[in-house]
Design a protein around this motif. Structure first.
Motif, mmCIF file in Angstrom:
data_model
loop_
_atom_site.group_PDB
_atom_site.id
_atom_site.type_symbol
_atom_site.label_atom_id
_atom_site.label_comp_id
_atom_site.label_asym_id
_atom_site.label_seq_id
_atom_site.Cartn_x
_atom_site.Cartn_y
_atom_site.Cartn_z
ATOM 1 N N GLN A 42 4.958 0.137 6.473
ATOM 2 C CA GLN A 42 5.476 0.280 7.826
ATOM 3 C C GLN A 42 6.762 1.085 7.870
ATOM 4 O OE1 GLN A 42 5.743 -3.658 9.421
ATOM 5 N NE2 GLN A 42 3.549 -3.879 9.572
ATOM 6 N N ARG A 94 -3.118 -1.244 10.618
ATOM 7 C CA ARG A 94 -2.083 -2.002 11.320
ATOM 8 C C ARG A 94 -2.121 -3.440 10.851
ATOM 9 N NH1 ARG A 94 -2.767 -0.895 17.592
ATOM 10 N NH2 ARG A 94 -3.012 -3.107 17.390
ATOM 11 N N ALA A 117 -1.045 3.605 17.674
ATOM 12 C CA ALA A 117 -0.786 2.266 17.151
ATOM 13 C C ALA A 117 0.698 1.928 17.098
ATOM 14 C CB ALA A 117 -1.394 2.127 15.754
#
Length: 194
Positions: A99, A26, A159
């Motif tokens: 992402q 992340r 997440a």
């Protein structure tokens, strides 16, 4: 000649680890390349040592010969991993952290991992054959890949905030695409060998 296949297996394995590391972290995480390289170096050292041991025990090479062969077998992919870590740090501030557009990266990681396992299955087998290598690669890759896709599912839920219901179809697709390629290759090689 075995060396080019070992080098290709090492590069494919590092590419798979780099992509997987990029997918699982992340932001802000600046150590994707370094993390991938560190994991790769440990795994590749073990693979290289197993290869050297098999060369001495099974093929009858002298330990000095295998020690000399260990230098490029381990060293060249290790240099590629180091350059990948440095390039990651220089080009993407330690990333890339993927992402959006994750599916192609997941498929590429799965296929690179399968390719590395397929090459290593042929290189580390006592009596290698294309059919045995493809069968071994499928047997090793499928459960390992399913486990890695499960980690991706958990990462998506914990997440990224996706629900399990949203992630399960992606999990199945992520497992299926490289899995179908591995199984199709095995079936094709088996058919050609028969």
């Amino acid at each position: 000649m075995r060396l080019p296949r070992f080098l290709l297996a090492g590069v494919l394995l590092f590419a798979a680890l780099f992509l997987l590391t990029s997918l699982f972290v992340r932001p802000p995480f600046e150590g994707v390349g370094v993390t991938a390289a560190a994991v790769f170096l440990v795994v590749w050292l073990v693979v290289s040592m197993v290869n050297a041991w098999l060369g001495v025990v099974s093929a009858g090479y002298r330990p000095a010969e295998e020690a000399l062969a260990l230098i490029p077998v381990f060293g060249v992919p290790a240099v590629v991993a180091g350059l990948g870590a440095l390039g990651s740090a220089a080009l993407w501030d330690g990333g890339p952290v993927i992402q959006t557009g994750r599916a192609p990266a997941v498929f590429a990681a799965g296929l690179a991992l399968w390719g590395a396992i397929l090459l290593l299955a042929g290189l580390l087998a006592r009596r290698p054959s294309p059919a045995r290598s493809a069968a071994t690669a499928a047997a090793v890759h499928l459960p390992l890949w399913a486990l890695l896709c499960l980690v991706n599912l958990v990462t998506g839920v914990r997440a990224a905030g996706y629900t399990v219901a949203e992630e399960v179809p992606l999990f199945l697709l992520n497992v299926a695409v490289p899995g179908i390629v591995a199984m199709a290759a095995w079936a094709l090689v088996r058919r050609v060998a028969a």
